[in-house]
Design a protein around this motif. Structure first.
Motif, mmCIF file in Angstrom:
data_model
loop_
_atom_site.group_PDB
_atom_site.id
_atom_site.type_symbol
_atom_site.label_atom_id
_atom_site.label_comp_id
_atom_site.label_asym_id
_atom_site.label_seq_id
_atom_site.Cartn_x
_atom_site.Cartn_y
_atom_site.Cartn_z
ATOM 1 N N THR A 113 -3.770 5.543 -0.349
ATOM 2 C CA THR A 113 -2.739 4.705 0.564
ATOM 3 C C THR A 113 -2.553 5.350 1.797
ATOM 4 N N GLU A 116 -5.123 3.367 3.748
ATOM 5 C CA GLU A 116 -4.976 1.956 3.709
ATOM 6 C C GLU A 116 -4.972 1.369 4.904
ATOM 7 N N LEU A 119 -1.707 -0.527 5.635
ATOM 8 C CA LEU A 119 -0.535 0.398 5.964
ATOM 9 C C LEU A 119 -0.625 0.911 7.383
ATOM 10 N N THR A 197 0.593 -1.800 0.367
ATOM 11 C CA THR A 197 -0.294 -0.554 -0.208
ATOM 12 C C THR A 197 -1.118 -1.398 -0.984
ATOM 13 N N THR A 202 -6.547 0.556 -2.114
ATOM 14 C CA THR A 202 -5.814 1.082 -3.427
ATOM 15 C C THR A 202 -6.184 0.224 -4.509
#
Length: 278
Positions: A113, A116, A119, A197, A202
């Motif tokens: 995460t 990512e 994000l 996410t 992920t």
């Protein structure tokens, strides 16, 4: 030759996937807006980069991330590794013996995460729009902790075989309750954080981990128990981001009260009160 064949096959499939998107964009630009595309050459080069990047990414998924996730799940759930020190293997699954699985799930959820891209983009935009009130790293860490907890809990569900809907129902009830008390500024961002996410980095590892667990834990169904980790990875960041905002608000309120108390007790304010009394 096999590698070249895979590259061209994936490239051709990616072109087929991207073509409808390009058709809609250029169709609206020329038929609805009736204007030429600004910087057409750069746009076409960008589309070429997208196609090549997606093709390489899909090949990386098939050749690295999916096998890696399954391999880790298989190694961590081998009976000789899980039940070390047992002279006789138990007849039923002992969920507490799978603590390395939960720890690995937490670590992989947090690390994927943090890396990512979607994000990172959302956190940067949130920081810009809020004028720095929302910290980029603070948001990323809050979301990563939520994903890590969610995936670890999801692995516990796979090991124990408990029904997934109980976890999801209770989780969203907590989200609804938390929404009433969280700062209004953070609520929409928290709900969006749950979605960003579950993206390029992920999803492949988490899906492979869930399928690998369901395949190797005795008595589990790949179809029923192997999926569902993505739902946990989407749900728990909502709670962690709102919790982060609530803690930040409480800390700011406590800091303001402390500053007010210090200003009241400062010598200057005491002298002013004495002069006013005189």
């Amino acid at each position: 030759m096999e590698l070249l064949h895979d590259i061209f096959a994936t490239l051709w499939a990616t072109l087929g996937d991207v073509f409808p998107i390009a058709t809609i964009i250029f169709g609206f630009q020329y038929l609805v807006l009736r204007k030429p595309v600004p910087n057409l050459k750069r746009v076409l080069i960008g589309f070429a980069y997208v196609v090549v990047g997606l093709s390489l990414f899909l090949m990386g998924l098939e050749r690295a991330l999916f096998p890696l996730g399954r391999l880790m799940a298989e190694q961590l759930t081998r009976p000789e590794f899980v039940y070390q020190g047992f002279d006789i293997l138990p007849d039923e699954v002992l969920w507490e013996q799978y603590y390395w699985v939960y720890l690995f799930a937490f670590a992989i959820g947090f690390s994927t995460t943090i890396a990512e891209p979607s994000l990172i983009a959302v956190a940067i935009k949130a920081s810009e729009v809020s004028g720095g009130a929302i910290s980029t790293w603070g948001l990323r860490i809050a979301v990563a902790i939520g994903v890590a907890i969610g995936i670890a809990l999801g692995c516990y569900r796979i090991v124990t075989g408990l029904p997934i809907h109980y976890f999801i129902i209770v989780g969203y009830i907590l989200v609804v309750i938390q929404t009433w008390f969280a700062p209004r500024m953070i609520v929409p961002l928290a709900y969006d954080s749950g979605g960003v996410t579950t993206s390029t980095v992920t999803v492949p590892l988490v899906t492979a981990l869930g399928l690998g667990l369901a395949e190797t834990v005795p008595g589990r169904s790949v179809l029923i128990d192997g999926f569902g980790l993505i739902a946990f990875a989407s749900l728990f960041p909502i709670m962690s981001v709102m919790g982060y905002a609530q803690l930040a608000e409480m800390s700011a309120r406590r800091r303001r009260k402390q500053q007010e108390r210090e200003s009241e007790l400062s010598p200057a304010s005491t002298l002013e009160r004495d002069n006013h009394a005189l």
